[in-house]
Design a protein around this motif. Structure first.
Motif, short mmCIF file in Angstrom:
data_model
loop_
_atom_site.label_atom_id
_atom_site.label_comp_id
_atom_site.label_asym_id
_atom_site.label_seq_id
_atom_site.Cartn_x
_atom_site.Cartn_y
_atom_site.Cartn_z
N GLY A 190 0.79 -1.31 -0.11
CA GLY A 190 -0.15 -0.16 0.05
C GLY A 190 0.43 1.59 0.37
N LEU A 191 2.64 1.17 0.99
CA LEU A 191 2.69 2.09 0.73
C LEU A 191 3.13 2.59 -0.63
CD1 LEU A 191 4.55 1.93 4.03
CD2 LEU A 191 3.16 3.00 3.63
N LEU A 192 3.42 1.44 -1.63
CA LEU A 192 4.36 1.65 -2.68
C LEU A 192 2.71 2.42 -3.65
CD1 LEU A 192 6.42 0.87 -4.72
CD2 LEU A 192 5.72 -1.14 -4.87
N LEU A 248 11.23 9.82 -18.31
CA LEU A 248 11.71 8.74 -18.24
C LEU A 248 11.81 8.50 -17.66
CD1 LEU A 248 13.23 6.59 -20.24
CD2 LEU A 248 15.82 8.31 -19.63
N PRO A 249 11.89 8.99 -16.39
CA PRO A 249 11.91 8.34 -14.82
C PRO A 249 10.25 7.87 -14.63
CG PRO A 249 12.91 10.22 -14.78
CD PRO A 249 12.71 10.26 -15.62
N LEU A 255 7.47 1.41 -15.01
CA LEU A 255 7.44 -0.24 -15.00
C LEU A 255 8.37 -1.84 -14.41
CD1 LEU A 255 8.71 0.68 -18.76
CD2 LEU A 255 6.79 -0.43 -17.98
N VAL A 256 8.70 -1.25 -13.32
CA VAL A 256 9.39 -1.84 -13.08
C VAL A 256 9.36 -1.90 -11.68
CG1 VAL A 256 11.48 -1.73 -10.73
CG2 VAL A 256 11.97 -0.49 -12.71
N VAL A 257 7.68 -1.85 -10.65
CA VAL A 257 7.02 -1.19 -9.97
C VAL A 257 5.09 -1.98 -9.72
CG1 VAL A 257 8.53 0.03 -7.93
CG2 VAL A 257 6.37 0.91 -8.97
N ARG A 260 3.59 -5.30 -8.36
CA ARG A 260 3.10 -4.70 -6.55
C ARG A 260 1.90 -3.73 -6.62
NH1 ARG A 260 9.57 -5.05 -3.77
NH2 ARG A 260 10.23 -7.45 -4.46
N ALA A 261 2.64 -2.53 -7.67
CA ALA A 261 1.74 -1.53 -7.21
C ALA A 261 0.47 -1.69 -7.65
CB ALA A 261 1.83 -0.11 -8.60
N VAL A 262 -0.22 -2.59 -8.68
CA VAL A 262 -1.40 -3.17 -8.51
C VAL A 262 -2.10 -4.60 -7.73
CG1 VAL A 262 -2.80 -4.91 -10.46
CG2 VAL A 262 -0.79 -2.81 -11.37
N ALA A 263 -0.91 -5.35 -6.67
CA ALA A 263 -1.72 -5.60 -5.72
C ALA A 263 -1.39 -5.26 -4.91
CB ALA A 263 -0.32 -6.69 -5.73
#
Length: 272
Positions: A190-192, A248-249, A255-257, A260-263
């Motif tokens: 959730g924090l993410l 870009l950042p 893309l990296v997270v 976990r973000a969707v979860a």
């Protein structure tokens, strides 16, 4: 079968509709000046031109803007997430008078149009001698992101069974140990998810920074992008190069997270 093909085609067309502006921005950044506004338009950047990036990266104002954006974004995301987490724990775990009203206030705050707050923020920062400073802009962004973040994190915290914390307390864990070793790892998705919201909000915000920052050395990147618009023309090449570097950042980070973000977003919707 035909229905599935129709749905897939519609999804591809919809995705292309959203992706094309991003592609056009990136391709413009690599086009020679003669091809940027050519008629008919040039869809492929050839020959590839890196001069726009060289011009931007050699500009000291770009690095000042990058420093300002990083300073504000990292400070707001870190500080705001910490404050919102503590508020969420209090709202989800403690019973006190006015808790329901406070949660409703967090939601109502999000309904206020941002334009309605320009004058109050401007006058408040002027009286506090923070007008034009990054510290003042950070406080404004915190007031925007913390209410929504706290409301979202409350759902994540409430979805975690309180029995786990009670079991840790029975085993001799202190309140801080229970929070750090039991609650924090479970609420980390959730924090993410909420930190992504804060990051994108602060990193891409333009209007408050444009109104409240009057020192060119403190301009963040969105204001620096606007500086390529002149009275009679627009310097599209360097402007799109900055936009490419600016975007870009965010894309790489998401893309990296994203898994976990969707979860984390799904977990926060379980219980409120």
């Amino acid at each position: 079968m035909r229905t599935r093909a129709f749905v897939n085609t519609a999804c591809v067309l919809l995705a292309a509709l959203f992706v094309f502006p991003v592609y056009w921005m990136a391709s413009t950044a690599f086009k020679p000046d003669r091809d940027i506004i050519s008629d008919p338009p040039t869809f492929l950047p050839w020959p590839i031109e890196f001069g726009h990036f060289a011009r931007v990266l050699g500009d000291a104002a770009f690095w000042d803007a990058l420093r300002s954006s990083l300073t504000v974004t990292v400070s707001v995301v870190t500080g705001g997430t910490l404050v919102a987490l503590l508020a969420a724990v209090a709202l989800a775990r403690f019973t006190f008078r006015g808790r329901t009203g406070f949660v409703l206030a967090l939601i109502i705050v999000q309904m206020i149009p941002g334009e309605a707050l320009f004058i109050p923020f401007y006058l408040t920062l002027r009286e506090a001698h923070l007008l034009g400073q990054l510290t003042g802009l950070m406080l404004v962004y915190l007031s925007i992101t913390v209410p929504f973040t706290a409301w979202m994190l409350r759902g994540f915290v409430a979805s975690i069974p309180f029995d786990l914390e009670e079991a840790a307390a029975v085993d001799g864990a202190t309140r801080w140990q229970t929070f750090w070793r039991v609650l924090f790892p479970l609420v980390a998705p959730g924090l993410l998810a909420t930190s992504i919201f804060s990051f994108i909000t602060v990193w891409t915000e333009f209007t408050y920074a444009y109104v409240l920052i009057n020192d060119p050395k403190n301009y963040p990147l969105p204001i620096y992008i606007q500086s390529f618009i002149g009275r009679d023309d627009v310097d599209y090449g360097p402007q799109m190069a900055v936009a490419f570097l600016f975007t870009l950042p965010v894309v790489v980070f998401f893309l990296v997270v994203q898994r976990r973000a969707v979860a984390g977003m799904s977990a926060g919707a379980v219980k409120g």
